[in-house]
Design an enzyme around this catalytic site. Structure first.
Site, short mmCIF file in Angstrom:
data_model
loop_
_atom_site.label_atom_id
_atom_site.label_comp_id
_atom_site.label_asym_id
_atom_site.label_seq_id
_atom_site.Cartn_x
_atom_site.Cartn_y
_atom_site.Cartn_z
NE ARG A 281 29.80 33.39 48.46
CZ ARG A 281 28.76 33.97 47.84
NH1 ARG A 281 28.73 34.04 46.52
NH2 ARG A 281 27.78 34.47 48.54
CE LYS B 58 25.45 34.11 56.62
NZ LYS B 58 25.43 33.26 55.42
NE ARG C 68 27.27 39.44 47.67
CZ ARG C 68 27.02 38.91 48.85
NH1 ARG C 68 26.06 39.41 49.60
NH2 ARG C 68 27.71 37.88 49.28
NE ARG D 30 23.12 37.84 47.36
CZ ARG D 30 23.55 37.55 48.57
NH1 ARG D 30 22.92 38.05 49.61
NH2 ARG D 30 24.58 36.76 48.76
NE ARG E 29 31.52 33.56 56.07
CZ ARG E 29 30.56 34.45 55.73
NH1 ARG E 29 30.29 35.48 56.49
NH2 ARG E 29 29.87 34.27 54.62
P1 B4P Z 1 21.46 35.76 52.41
O1 B4P Z 1 21.73 34.42 52.92
O2 B4P Z 1 20.72 36.71 53.28
O3 B4P Z 1 22.89 36.20 51.95
P2 B4P Z 1 24.10 36.69 52.85
O4 B4P Z 1 23.76 36.92 54.26
O5 B4P Z 1 24.51 37.89 52.13
O6 B4P Z 1 25.14 35.49 52.84
P3 B4P Z 1 26.59 35.34 52.20
O7 B4P Z 1 27.24 34.30 53.00
O8 B4P Z 1 26.42 35.11 50.74
O9 B4P Z 1 27.35 36.71 52.27
P4 B4P Z 1 28.29 37.43 53.32
O10 B4P Z 1 28.03 38.86 53.03
O11 B4P Z 1 28.08 36.99 54.73
O12 B4P Z 1 20.57 35.81 51.09
C1 B4P Z 1 20.92 35.27 49.85
C2 B4P Z 1 19.79 35.52 48.82
O13 B4P Z 1 18.68 34.69 49.11
C3 B4P Z 1 19.23 36.94 48.79
O14 B4P Z 1 19.11 37.36 47.46
C4 B4P Z 1 17.86 36.85 49.42
O15 B4P Z 1 16.92 37.76 48.87
C5 B4P Z 1 17.46 35.43 49.11
N1 B4P Z 1 16.60 34.86 50.13
C6 B4P Z 1 16.77 34.97 51.46
N2 B4P Z 1 15.80 34.28 52.12
C7 B4P Z 1 15.02 33.70 51.15
C8 B4P Z 1 13.87 32.85 51.19
N3 B4P Z 1 13.31 32.45 52.33
N4 B4P Z 1 13.35 32.42 50.00
C9 B4P Z 1 13.91 32.82 48.84
N5 B4P Z 1 14.98 33.63 48.75
C10 B4P Z 1 15.54 34.07 49.87
O16 B4P Z 1 29.78 37.01 52.92
C11 B4P Z 1 30.37 37.37 51.67
C12 B4P Z 1 31.89 37.11 51.70
O17 B4P Z 1 32.53 37.98 52.67
C13 B4P Z 1 32.36 35.71 52.13
O18 B4P Z 1 32.34 34.82 51.03
C14 B4P Z 1 33.80 36.01 52.65
O19 B4P Z 1 34.69 36.15 51.57
C15 B4P Z 1 33.67 37.37 53.30
N6 B4P Z 1 33.43 37.29 54.77
C16 B4P Z 1 32.30 37.76 55.41
N7 B4P Z 1 32.39 37.52 56.73
C17 B4P Z 1 33.59 36.88 56.94
C18 B4P Z 1 34.23 36.36 58.10
N8 B4P Z 1 33.67 36.43 59.31
N9 B4P Z 1 35.45 35.76 57.95
C19 B4P Z 1 36.03 35.70 56.76
N10 B4P Z 1 35.47 36.15 55.60
C20 B4P Z 1 34.26 36.75 55.69
#
Ligand code: B4P
Length: 194
Positions: A147, A14, A135, A129, A90
């Protein structure tokens, strides 16, 4: 206004895709995860509260993230063509409250796009990552699994909410970043041409 919810489990891509899709369509990227991590780093009261949940891989309380999104919308509404919401909503409560907030501003969600990725691939991306960026929620397999389980229990059912509104599109999130980007753009372009 073009307002996209980019949806999918942790590690689905995402954040990665939001960065490139926002440039193509001139959108504002709002990631609740990034905003919360920034608040944690600055040790603000919200950041301190969020840290307790994020370090365990749990969702932060709804009222906290809904407040954050409401304030960011007010800040950017008149300065952008639209938004990419990354990691929000979410929970069903977040989605319902979000619709109310958007309606008050006379805007709405255009599309929810889900990135569908296999469980093993999610684990491998997140662990990688964790090693590269340090992280903390990506460094512990129990936190990662928590998660993903919470996503399956509390977040994935939200797709039904957007399906009922005719706004949900699922796409294959496996493959390289550019391939997935092209799939997302073709869904958005089709919507724009309607
Ligand atoms: P991404 O999938 O881009 O990771 P993300 O958006 O950061 O998702 P995540 O759910 O972990 O984190 P968020 O900050 O939303 O990429 C993951 C990895 O994969 C990267 O290293 C990338 O380089 C790699 N990658 C991507 N595409 C690829 C491909 N095609 N091939 C290979 N590798 C690839 O949430 C973090 C925390 O915040 C949650 O656990 C929660 O505690 C809190 N939170 C956030 N929003 C919330 C909400 N609305 N409500 C409640 N809690 C919330």
């Amino acid at each position: 206004m073009l307002n996209i919810v980019l949806f999918g489990p942790p590690g689905a891509g995402k954040g990665t895709q939001s960065q490139i899709v926002m440039n193509r369509y001139n959108l504002m990227h709002l990631s609740t995860g990034d905003i919360l991590r920034n608040a944690m780093d600055r040790k603000t009261p919200r950041g301190i509260q969020a840290k307790k949940y994020m370090s365990r891989g749990e969702l932060v309380p709804d009222e906290l993230v809904i407040g954050i999104i409401g304030r960011r919308l007010d800040e950017y509404l008149n300065k952008t063509n639209g938004f990419i919401f990354d990691g929000f909503p979410r929970t069903t409560l977040q989605a319902k409250e979000f619709d109310i907030i958007l309606a008050q501003k006379q805007i709405s969600i255009t599309l929810m796009i889900e990135l569908e990725v296999d469980h093993d691939e999610l684990i491998s991306r997140l662990m990688k990552r964790g090693q590269l960026c340090g992280r903390s929620d990506d460094q512990d397999i129990d936190v990662i699994n928590n998660r993903i389980n919470i996503y399956n229990q509390s977040t994935r059912p939200l797709m039904e909410y957007y399906k009922a509104q005719g706004k949900y599109v699922g796409i294959n999130g496996m493959g390289d970043v550019d391939e997935i980007y092209q799939r997302i753009c073709s869904v958005i372009d089709k919507e724009i041409q309607k």
